[in-house]
Structure formats: structure tokens, C-alpha cells
Write a protein that holds these residues in place. Structure first.
Motif, PDB file in Angstrom:
ATOM      1  N   LEU A   1      12.027  -1.215  12.892  1.00 32.54           N
ATOM      2  CA  LEU A   1      11.484   0.143  12.826  1.00 32.54           C
ATOM      3  C   LEU A   1      10.847   0.549  14.148  1.00 32.54           C
ATOM      4  CD1 LEU A   1       9.599   0.042   9.434  1.00 32.54           C
ATOM      5  CD2 LEU A   1      11.442   1.576  10.013  1.00 32.54           C
ATOM      6  N   ASP A   2      10.964   1.820  14.491  1.00 31.23           N
ATOM      7  CA  ASP A   2      10.230   2.371  15.622  1.00 31.23           C
ATOM      8  C   ASP A   2       9.351   3.493  15.091  1.00 31.23           C
ATOM      9  OD1 ASP A   2       9.169   3.344  17.945  1.00 31.23           O
ATOM     10  OD2 ASP A   2      11.068   4.055  18.769  1.00 31.23           O
ATOM     11  N   LEU A   3       8.102   3.141  14.820  1.00 32.97           N
ATOM     12  CA  LEU A   3       7.148   4.101  14.278  1.00 32.97           C
ATOM     13  C   LEU A   3       6.028   4.400  15.262  1.00 32.97           C
ATOM     14  CD1 LEU A   3       6.842   2.552  10.690  1.00 32.97           C
ATOM     15  CD2 LEU A   3       8.229   4.517  11.387  1.00 32.97           C
ATOM     16  N   ASN A   4       6.223   4.046  16.522  1.00 29.83           N
ATOM     17  CA  ASN A   4       5.172   4.257  17.527  1.00 29.83           C
ATOM     18  C   ASN A   4       4.740   5.714  17.606  1.00 29.83           C
ATOM     19  OD1 ASN A   4       4.710   1.594  18.497  1.00 29.83           O
ATOM     20  ND2 ASN A   4       6.679   1.694  19.552  1.00 29.83           N
TER      21      ASN A   4
ATOM     22  N   ILE B   1       0.786  -1.248   0.000  1.00 36.59           N
ATOM     23  CA  ILE B   1       0.000   0.000   0.000  1.00 36.59           C
ATOM     24  C   ILE B   1       0.813   1.290   0.000  1.00 36.59           C
ATOM     25  CG2 ILE B   1      -2.003  -1.102   1.075  1.00 36.59           C
ATOM     26  CD1 ILE B   1      -1.287   0.294   3.665  1.00 36.59           C
ATOM     27  N   PHE B   2       2.083   1.253   0.415  1.00 33.44           N
ATOM     28  CA  PHE B   2       2.845   2.502   0.459  1.00 33.44           C
ATOM     29  C   PHE B   2       2.988   3.156  -0.918  1.00 33.44           C
ATOM     30  CE2 PHE B   2       5.246   2.912   4.717  1.00 33.44           C
ATOM     31  CZ  PHE B   2       4.100   2.595   5.403  1.00 33.44           C
TER      32      PHE B   2
ATOM     33  N   ILE C   1       7.228   8.603   8.180  1.00 29.37           N
ATOM     34  CA  ILE C   1       7.202   7.137   8.186  1.00 29.37           C
ATOM     35  C   ILE C   1       7.994   6.600   6.993  1.00 29.37           C
ATOM     36  CG2 ILE C   1       5.693   5.128   7.835  1.00 29.37           C
ATOM     37  CD1 ILE C   1       3.605   6.643   9.586  1.00 29.37           C
ATOM     38  N   ILE C   2       7.799   7.195   5.831  1.00 26.35           N
ATOM     39  CA  ILE C   2       8.535   6.774   4.627  1.00 26.35           C
ATOM     40  C   ILE C   2      10.038   6.932   4.854  1.00 26.35           C
ATOM     41  CG2 ILE C   2       9.021   7.374   2.211  1.00 26.35           C
ATOM     42  CD1 ILE C   2       6.454   5.860   2.467  1.00 26.35           C
ATOM     43  N   GLU C   3      10.445   8.092   5.367  1.00 22.83           N
ATOM     44  CA  GLU C   3      11.870   8.348   5.597  1.00 22.83           C
ATOM     45  C   GLU C   3      12.458   7.341   6.578  1.00 22.83           C
ATOM     46  OE1 GLU C   3      12.543  12.437   6.705  1.00 22.83           O
ATOM     47  OE2 GLU C   3      11.374  13.144   4.994  1.00 22.83           O
TER      48      GLU C   3
END
Length: 100
Positions: free
Chosen positions: A58-61, A14-15, A46-48
Motif C-alpha cells: 500500500l502507498d498511503l503516505n 480497528i477499521f 484509505i479504505i478504497e
């Protein structure tokens, strides 16, 4: 299946669509929905992070927490197009895959 592989699958599927839709939705709806500019900024973050992490965890929290807050848990406004709705659905799917 681990959440990392599930998120990776969602990211791959989906990205690319989100990368097309998010800037357009921001341009079309940003005046009436200024919060979408923040959604755009957070998606870019988020992309970066995703690209910089490579194969590392990843840490996207923080980004997903902020996305949920600014979008009112991905609640679609009544006066927007289907693309806006699709963006929120895809972001919610990515968020869920990341959290699982």
C-alpha cells in the motif's frame, strides 16, 4: 515484525469500528467541525486503496500526511464527544503502524 504486517493487524482490528464511527461523527460534528468532512473523505480513500491493493504494498503516505494536516496531528477539539476522540486515536494508531 514488518510494518506491513503491523499495519494489517491494526487495519483488521480497528477499521471496522472506524467504518461505523467516522460517518456518524461527520454527521454529528460536521457542522461545527467542517474539517471532519475532509477526515471522512480521506478515511474513505484509505479504505478504497486498502481494498484495491489486496496483497500488494500500500502507498498511503499522501492520505496520512493530509490526515495529520487537517486534524492538526489528531488533536481532539474541546467540544466533541468521546466517539470523535476515539476516531482520532484510532486514526493515529493506524498512521503510526503504517509509518513504523
Amino acid at each position: 515484525m514488518s510494518n506491513q504486517s503491523t499495519f494489517s493487524q491494526v487495519k483488521e482490528s480497528i477499521f471496522p469500528t472506524l467504518e461505523q464511527y467516522v460517518p456518524i461523527v461527520a454527521r454529528v460534528h460536521g457542522e461545527n467541525h467542517p474539517e471532519f468532512h475532509e477526515v471522512h473523505r480521506l478515511f474513505n480513500a484509505i479504505i478504497e486503496k486498502t481494498q484495491a491493493a489486496g496483497s500488494e504494498k500500500l502507498d498511503l503516505n499522501e492520505e496520512f500526511t493530509q490526515l495529520r494536516a487537517v486534524s492538526n496531528d489528531y488533536t481532539v477539539p474541546d467540544d466533541v464527544c468521546e466517539s470523535y476522540e476515539a476516531v482520532y486515536q484510532m486514526l493515529a494508531e493506524a498512521d503510526k503502524a503504517y509509518q513504523d
